[in-house]
Design an enzyme around this catalytic site. Structure first.
Site, PDB file in Angstrom:
ATOM      1  N   HIS B  67     -54.844 -10.440 -81.332  1.00  0.00           N
ATOM      2  CA  HIS B  67     -55.518 -11.087 -80.206  1.00  0.00           C
ATOM      3  C   HIS B  67     -56.777 -11.819 -80.672  1.00  0.00           C
ATOM      4  CE1 HIS B  67     -58.498 -10.770 -76.835  1.00  0.00           C
ATOM      5  NE2 HIS B  67     -57.516 -11.329 -76.176  1.00  0.00           N
ATOM      6  N   GLU B  70     -55.789 -14.991 -82.261  1.00  0.00           N
ATOM      7  CA  GLU B  70     -55.421 -15.969 -81.224  1.00  0.00           C
ATOM      8  C   GLU B  70     -56.686 -16.676 -80.709  1.00  0.00           C
ATOM      9  OE1 GLU B  70     -55.765 -15.867 -76.917  1.00  0.00           O
ATOM     10  OE2 GLU B  70     -54.258 -14.295 -77.260  1.00  0.00           O
ATOM     11  N   HIS B  71     -57.718 -15.895 -80.384  1.00  0.00           N
ATOM     12  CA  HIS B  71     -58.966 -16.504 -79.908  1.00  0.00           C
ATOM     13  C   HIS B  71     -59.551 -17.453 -80.955  1.00  0.00           C
ATOM     14  CE1 HIS B  71     -60.700 -14.325 -76.237  1.00  0.00           C
ATOM     15  NE2 HIS B  71     -59.419 -14.096 -76.249  1.00  0.00           N
ATOM     16  N   GLU B 142     -64.471  -8.965 -72.541  1.00  0.00           N
ATOM     17  CA  GLU B 142     -63.104  -8.974 -72.008  1.00  0.00           C
ATOM     18  C   GLU B 142     -62.567  -7.546 -71.915  1.00  0.00           C
ATOM     19  OE1 GLU B 142     -60.537 -11.632 -74.186  1.00  0.00           O
ATOM     20  OE2 GLU B 142     -58.727 -10.972 -73.155  1.00  0.00           O
TER      21      GLU B 142
END
Lengths: 418, 432
Positions: B67, B70-71, B142
């Protein structure tokens, strides 16, 4: 194509071969009152639960399921001063399912609208009680979604004392005890006999057959709504600020401004662009400066509601950063007001709005929603003209719109688990 | 280029494998304004132990790397891919799941340029110590936001019961502690191993000419150099494939208004990937519909007794290496809810018999819903699951679903529904 079924009841058919599904939206509009909002929300639940021909939830669900997985249901919404109860269906086109499916769906909508489970002037009591309980539980559960909760608290703070817009479109708990299985029949009768009705049908359909089918619906003539659609309120002299503490990991800081520019007014396009520059897109000042550069928030965005003139900013932050974030937000608003943004950013925001608008044309539910809004607001604008208007917005327009933002309210939901 | 026409659905799909191994598929949509493209890497949050390309020892990277990567893909040394899409009037986004990472774009114009931006930003990594540090703040927020979401906690609480010692019970974004350890070196090692063209696929749906589109992609790929493809070596073994580690019950207190409960059923059977896997998934979905959907007698009984309400939902998830079903509702009777769901599951065979007359209706409804998805470019493209289901697309799924018989449901019950795999997680309002 538009057809008048009777006074105050209109049918709009959009024939297209773009989609494999058909959509039907039947919108019942009325002026909202202190008592009708919650009642209509409950009524919407009862209409989608059972009917005379399908007297249990399972009987109705099985009928729907036999229609090739059709979605048939109800919901409520608010457009300015109006409360809308909607009956909606979405189903596979006859060509990809079976001949006559569209007719069968319309028959079912007729049954739901004209034959709810009412006998001797009262809704079926067990069904009524159960749906009342369910609505109560679901309203209570909404508080568990903190982003939504903070947005509702901000609305409550922003709207004037005694404003009906303090009441959410889905209703409020304190109204429920006043509603009975008998009183709701009254609400139903008003809806079916007096509401302004707009029916929108979209899909690869035979237009004449659709018109004939809806002509069978026993709608009586009714008066057009005269009241102003858009909601206005006076400015608060002093901004209202409150804060609240809950056991949360992430705090929420939400701000409200008044921006009295309404749907399809001359400055409406400029308002969309201004919102895109300030907080309505991932390129925006708020997203870039509060989230990306300062790394202070997971989300930071803005939105404008063009039917009630409320402009809001929402952020999810750490409690300890509240003062810094509020200051940084103010800086972004000031920057837009003074024209401190690049031509490139404005161009990209415009392209993004146009892209979003055009992609919306590929979502059939979106197309019927847009058509309905056009009918209700009596505006109609061709796609090409809408796009032209966005393209023509200038920096001066954006500054003019932004300078009308009046800070009205701040709500802070403090999390103390950090 | 391969071309396949599905006459009964009036759709055609074109596909071609590039020389470097990247699989490209195009489905033209006449009358649409939008083009949607999704570039997927066969790599997700559970792939934390693997052999880095060019090395001969396994490494384990911190939770949340997929993840995080991905960011960080969007940010380059001198620009941000978001800005490039912005300049081209496109929307872009990305998401990471347990077993895949996807980058997507949606645009009405400049499709050629947009596809170039998509391929270029995903195929040209740039990570630095300072940008990695900054990202930790954003992802930390997040994670915190999700910590306050009771439905998210319920879901991961249940996964913690079903897979207590496997990586699926950890938030896809990782934990604050694990992301603190992530370094640019971790990102480069995972990138080099998994982001090879042969481990990726590109699916495009919308207002495009398939021949021209594939040409554009070939041209783009021809400008880049890739190492010879290697097959990523991932170590993923369930801690206990028989499920002896399943925790039957846990409960959590939160500031919520009503109790929430989720019943989970972990599949303890081994499933082949490919079309058999797809058949399995569709059969289980039909089974769950027949037992629990709103046309079932079970649903009406539980609804009328206020054991469940409109918040009730159920789902079946099948990914590379694991599969499970879950059932949840807000309810004031969480114990009765879980007892009832478990007893329906354990008597599934008799339940199918009682509901036989509903089978055709339920199957038709599911077919109708899937045909409806063909109106959505996103749904068509996102449905593609690559190797997991043997390269089947949404049209293949519709065809496979139409062939399922009620006997298939009977057969699957003893394989999938085993008491050892059942667990319950509750969240109850905090006591003052």
């Amino acid at each position: 194509m538009d057809f008048k079924l009777t006074d105050g009841v209109n049918l709009h058919v959009i024939r297209t071969t773009q989609f494999k599904t058909n959509q039907i939206l039947i919108n019942f509009n009325t002026v909202q009152t202190k008592t009708n909002i919650t009642a209509r929300s409950l009524l919407a639940d009862l209409i989608e639960t059972s009917t005379h021909k399908y007297p249990t939830q399972t009987a109705l669900a099985r009928q729907i399921s036999s229609l090739f997985g059709a979605y048939v249901g109800t919901n409520v919404a608010r457009i300015g001063n109006m409360h809308a109860l909607r009956v909606r269906a979405s189903f596979v086109n006859d060509r990809y399912s079976m001949p006559g499916l569209t007719d069968q769906v319309i028959d079912l909508l007729h049954e739901m609208i004209f034959h709810p489970l009412i006998d001797n002037n009262t809704f079926d009591e067990p069904t009524f009680k159960l749906q009342l309980n369910n609505l109560q539980s679901s309203i209570k559960s909404l508080d568990d979604d903190k982003q939504f909760y903070a947005a509702m608290q901000l609305r409550d703070l922003y709207f004037a004392d005694h404003s009906l817009l303090k009441i959410p479109s889905f209703g409020q708990l304190t109204d429920l005890p006043q509603i009975s299985a008998e009183s709701l029949v009254q609400t139903y009768n008003e809806m079916v006999n007096s509401d302004q009705v707009d029916i929108v049908v979209l899909g690869n359909v035979d237009v004449q057959l659709i018109v004939e089918q809806f002509r069978r619906f026993e709608f009586k003539p009714r008066q057009e709504i005269k009241q102003e659609l858009f909601y206005h309120q006076k400015l608060n002299k002093e901004p209202r600020e409150t804060s609240e503490k809950q056991a949360l990991n992430q705090a929420k800081l939400n701000l409200a401004y008044q921006l009295p520019i309404y749907y399809q007014e001359p400055d409406y396009s400029a308002t969309m662009v201004m919102n895109g520059i300030l907080g309505g897109s991932p390129l925006s000042k708020l997203f870039v400066n509060v989230r990306e550069k300062a790394s202070l928030a997971y989300y930071a965005s803005s939105q404008h509601i063009a039917f009630n003139g409320m402009f809001s900013i929402q952020t999810g932050i750490q409690s300890s950063n509240k003062v810094r974030v509020q200051h940084l937000i103010q800086e972004q608003v000031d920057a837009v007001r003074t024209g401190d943004f690049t031509d490139e950013l404005m161009q990209e925001v415009k392209d993004g709005i146009i892209n979003q608008y055009e992609t919306g044309l590929d979502v059939s539910s979106n197309v019927i929603e847009q058509t309905l809004l056009d009918k209700i607001t009596r505006t109609h604008t061709e796609s090409s003209a809408l796009i032209e208007r966005i393209k023509k917005v200038t920096k001066v327009d954006v500054i003019r719109v932004a300078s009308q933002l009046e800070f009205q309210a701040a709500y802070f939901l403090n999390g103390d688990l950090n | 280029m391969d071309e396949q026409f599905y006459q009964h659905l009036n759709e055609t799909i074109y596909s071609k494998k590039m020389n470097n191994g990247l699989l490209v598929q195009v489905l033209p949509k006449v009358g649409f304004h939008k083009t949607y493209a999704i570039l997927t890497v066969d790599f997700g949050s559970i792939d934390r132990t693997f052999m880095p390309v060019g090395k001969d020892e396994l490494v384990t990277v911190p939770d949340g790397v997929a993840h995080f990567l991905e960011h960080k893909m969007f940010e380059k040394e001198d620009h941000d891919a978001f800005d490039l899409f912005g300049q081209l009037g496109a929307d872009s986004n990305a998401f990471t799941s347990f077993t895949q990472t996807s980058y997507l774009l949606s645009a009405t114009g400049h499709i050629h340029e947009n596809l170039d931006v998509l391929l270029d930003f995903v195929q040209e990594p740039y990570f630095s110590a300072s940008t990695v540090e900054k990202e930790k703040g954003i992802i930390g927020q997040e994670i915190k936001m999700y910590d306050d979401d009771p439905n998210w906690r319920l879901y991961f609480g249940l996964l913690g019961n079903l897979y207590p010692k496997d990586p699926m019970h950890i938030d896809i974004a990782g934990t604050e502690e694990s992301i603190a350890q992530i370094s640019p070196a971790d990102l480069y090692a995972t990138y080099g191993t998994f982001y090879q063209p042969s481990n990726m696929n590109l699916f495009i749906v919308g207002n495009v000419d398939p021949v021209q589109t594939v040409d554009w992609i070939e041209q783009n790929q021809a400008t880049k150099r890739f190492a010879a493809p290697t097959s990523p070596q991932v170590q993923f073994e369930l801690n206990d494939s028989e499920g002896n580690d399943v925790i039957p019950f846990r409960t959590l207190e939160m500031d919520i208004s009503r109790p929430k409960v989720m019943v989970g059923l972990r599949g303890l059977d081994q499933i082949e990937s490919g079309m058999d896997g797809l058949q399995y998934r569709l059969t289980v979905e039909l089974l769950l519909d027949i037992l629990f959907d709103d046309t079932s007698d079970n649903y009406l009984r539980l609804y009328n007794n206020e054991i469940l309400d409109d918040s009730f939902s159920y789902n079946f998830e099948m990914q590379r290496g694991f599969h499970f079903a879950y059932f949840s509702s807000d309810t004031n009777q969480p114990e009765r809810f879980s007892d009832e769901i478990i007893s329906i599951l354990e008597s599934a065979t008799q339940q199918i018999e009682t509901a036989t007359s509903q089978f055709e209706n339920i199957k038709r409804a599911m077919l109708g819903r899937m045909i409806g998805l063909l109106d959505s470019p996103e749904a068509i493209a996102n449905h593609y699951s690559g190797k997991l289901f043997g390269g089947a697309n949404l049209m293949d799924e519709i065809t496979a679903l139409a062939a399922i018989k009620i006997d298939d449901l009977y057969q699957i019950v003893p394989e999938f529904v085993q008491s050892q795999g059942i667990s319950v997680y509750q969240i109850v309002p905090r006591r003052d």
